[in-house]
Design an enzyme around this catalytic site. Structure first.
Site, PDB file in Angstrom:
ATOM      1  N   LYS A  13      -4.518   9.072  -4.123  1.00 56.44           N
ATOM      2  CA  LYS A  13      -4.530   8.844  -5.580  1.00 56.44           C
ATOM      3  C   LYS A  13      -5.718   7.965  -5.992  1.00 56.44           C
ATOM      4  CE  LYS A  13      -0.427   6.955  -6.027  1.00 56.44           C
ATOM      5  NZ  LYS A  13       0.029   6.933  -4.615  1.00 56.44           N
ATOM      6  N   ARG A  88       6.447   4.401 -11.419  1.00 57.29           N
ATOM      7  CA  ARG A  88       6.999   4.618 -10.084  1.00 57.29           C
ATOM      8  C   ARG A  88       8.524   4.607 -10.087  1.00 57.29           C
ATOM      9  NH1 ARG A  88       2.209   2.403  -7.005  1.00 57.29           N
ATOM     10  NH2 ARG A  88       2.679   2.489  -4.810  1.00 57.29           N
ATOM     11  N   ARG A 127      -6.277   3.109   8.158  1.00 59.77           N
ATOM     12  CA  ARG A 127      -7.150   2.560   7.117  1.00 59.77           C
ATOM     13  C   ARG A 127      -7.571   1.123   7.456  1.00 59.77           C
ATOM     14  NH1 ARG A 127      -5.123   3.640   1.020  1.00 59.77           N
ATOM     15  NH2 ARG A 127      -3.746   1.876   1.340  1.00 59.77           N
ATOM     16  N   ARG A 160      -4.704  -3.729   5.800  1.00 55.16           N
ATOM     17  CA  ARG A 160      -3.831  -4.240   4.751  1.00 55.16           C
ATOM     18  C   ARG A 160      -2.452  -4.507   5.336  1.00 55.16           C
ATOM     19  NH1 ARG A 160      -4.140  -0.404  -0.566  1.00 55.16           N
ATOM     20  NH2 ARG A 160      -1.897  -0.719  -0.529  1.00 55.16           N
ATOM     21  N   ARG A 171       7.560   1.977   2.610  1.00 53.91           N
ATOM     22  CA  ARG A 171       6.968   2.405   1.329  1.00 53.91           C
ATOM     23  C   ARG A 171       7.291   3.874   1.059  1.00 53.91           C
ATOM     24  NH1 ARG A 171       0.899   1.023   2.195  1.00 53.91           N
ATOM     25  NH2 ARG A 171       0.563   1.742   0.072  1.00 53.91           N
TER      26      ARG A 171
HETATM   27  P1  AMP Z   1      -0.534   1.043  -4.263  1.00 52.05           P
HETATM   28  O1  AMP Z   1      -1.892   0.527  -3.980  1.00 52.05           O
HETATM   29  O2  AMP Z   1      -0.446   1.841  -5.544  1.00 52.05           O
HETATM   30  O3  AMP Z   1       0.092   1.768  -3.088  1.00 52.05           O
HETATM   31  O4  AMP Z   1       0.403  -0.247  -4.536  1.00 52.05           O
HETATM   32  C1  AMP Z   1       0.558  -1.246  -3.547  1.00 52.05           C
HETATM   33  C2  AMP Z   1       1.833  -2.027  -3.806  1.00 52.05           C
HETATM   34  O5  AMP Z   1       1.770  -2.636  -5.113  1.00 52.05           O
HETATM   35  C3  AMP Z   1       3.110  -1.208  -3.832  1.00 52.05           C
HETATM   36  O6  AMP Z   1       3.638  -0.991  -2.532  1.00 52.05           O
HETATM   37  C4  AMP Z   1       4.017  -2.097  -4.677  1.00 52.05           C
HETATM   38  O7  AMP Z   1       4.492  -3.207  -3.942  1.00 52.05           O
HETATM   39  C5  AMP Z   1       3.047  -2.621  -5.736  1.00 52.05           C
HETATM   40  N1  AMP Z   1       2.986  -1.713  -6.905  1.00 52.05           N
HETATM   41  C6  AMP Z   1       1.911  -1.003  -7.361  1.00 52.05           C
HETATM   42  N2  AMP Z   1       2.225  -0.281  -8.449  1.00 52.05           N
HETATM   43  C7  AMP Z   1       3.541  -0.543  -8.710  1.00 52.05           C
HETATM   44  C8  AMP Z   1       4.467  -0.083  -9.688  1.00 52.05           C
HETATM   45  N3  AMP Z   1       4.114   0.807 -10.634  1.00 52.05           N
HETATM   46  N4  AMP Z   1       5.735  -0.572  -9.641  1.00 52.05           N
HETATM   47  C9  AMP Z   1       6.120  -1.476  -8.709  1.00 52.05           C
HETATM   48  N5  AMP Z   1       5.295  -1.927  -7.739  1.00 52.05           N
HETATM   49  C10 AMP Z   1       4.029  -1.471  -7.735  1.00 52.05           C
END
Ligand code: AMP
Length: 222
Positions: A13, A88, A127, A160, A171
């Site tokens: 994404k 989400r 990664r 990370r 996740r």
């Molecule tokens: P991402 O980089 O989009 O995978 O986001 C990394 C982490 O940020 C996720 O595993 C969540 O802990 C938090 N996060 C990002 N976007 C959201 C969202 N829309 N709602 C809740 N937590 C989020």
């Protein structure tokens, strides 16, 4: 262009969002990126978010909804936006729908990037990122010339915290339980386009673009 990118963690994404935002000249709003900046800066928001992020859990709805609301009211979002990693949960979808109605902004096209779980684990577990300049690497697909060292600036590469395999599995479970149901919701609204997320970045980008252009044509048709 009003766009949401949906898909499991590791579906690509972030990469696609950057390319699409450039192509359609709209701001990319990534809740994950915004939260990571807050974590790195050690703000109260960042400190709270870190406790959830490190264990692969979602940050509470009211926190991320507030972030997105603030961002969508900025002037650069008037002509379009690209949401990456939001919504989400069902509560986030409902809040977003209300916000867009209040702001008088058109409903988005929702692109769902389809990638199987084993592929996602392979992508995320490999990664690595430079801790100094942020340059991305991958142990299998884009290795550093010298293992663990950034090609660009010579600093150490890190993984990370939430890209460790156990956290990735968590996740993915959160995605299946809380986010996947949104696909059905957007489908019934007639807003969904599903795109195969496997293959080269450029190929996936071409698939998404052709779906989006098809939608514009459909919308323009009498
Ligand atoms: P991402 O980089 O989009 O995978 O986001 C990394 C982490 O940020 C996720 O595993 C969540 O802990 C938090 N996060 C990002 N976007 C959201 C969202 N829309 N709602 C809740 N937590 C989020």
């Amino acid at each position: 262009m009003y766009l949401i990118l949906l898909g499991p963690p590791g579906a690509g994404k972030g990469t696609q969002a950057k390319m699409l935002a450039e192509r359609y000249r709209v701001p990319q709003i990534s809740t994950g990126d915004i939260l990571r900046v807050a974590v790195a800066a050690g703000t109260p928001l960042g400190k709270e978010a870190k406790t959830y992020m490190d264990r692969g859990a979602l940050v509470p709805d009211e926190v991320v909804i507030g972030i997105v609301r603030d961002r969508l009211t900025e002037p650069d979002c008037q002509g379009g936006y690209l949401l990456d990693g939001f919504p989400r949960t069902v509560a986030q979808v409902e809040a977003l729908t209300r916000m867009l109605r209040e702001l008088g902004v058109p409903l988005p096209t929702v692109v769902s990037l389809d990638v199987g779980e084993e592929e996602v684990v392979r992508r995320l577990a490999g990664r690595r990122t430079c801790q100094a300049c942020g340059e991305p690497f991958h142990v299998e697909f884009h290795p550093a010339r010298l293992e663990g060292v950034c090609d660009k600036c010579g600093e150490d590469l890190i993984q990370r915290e939430d890209d460790k395999e156990e956290t990735i599995r968590r996740r993915l479970q959160v995605y299946r339980e809380q986010t996947e149901p949104l696909i059905g919701y957007y489908q019934t609204q007639g807003l969904l386009e599903t795109v195969n997320g496997l293959g080269e970045t450029g190929e996936v980008f071409a698939r998404i673009s052709s779906k989006l252009e098809g939608r514009v044509d459909k919308a323009a048709a009498p």
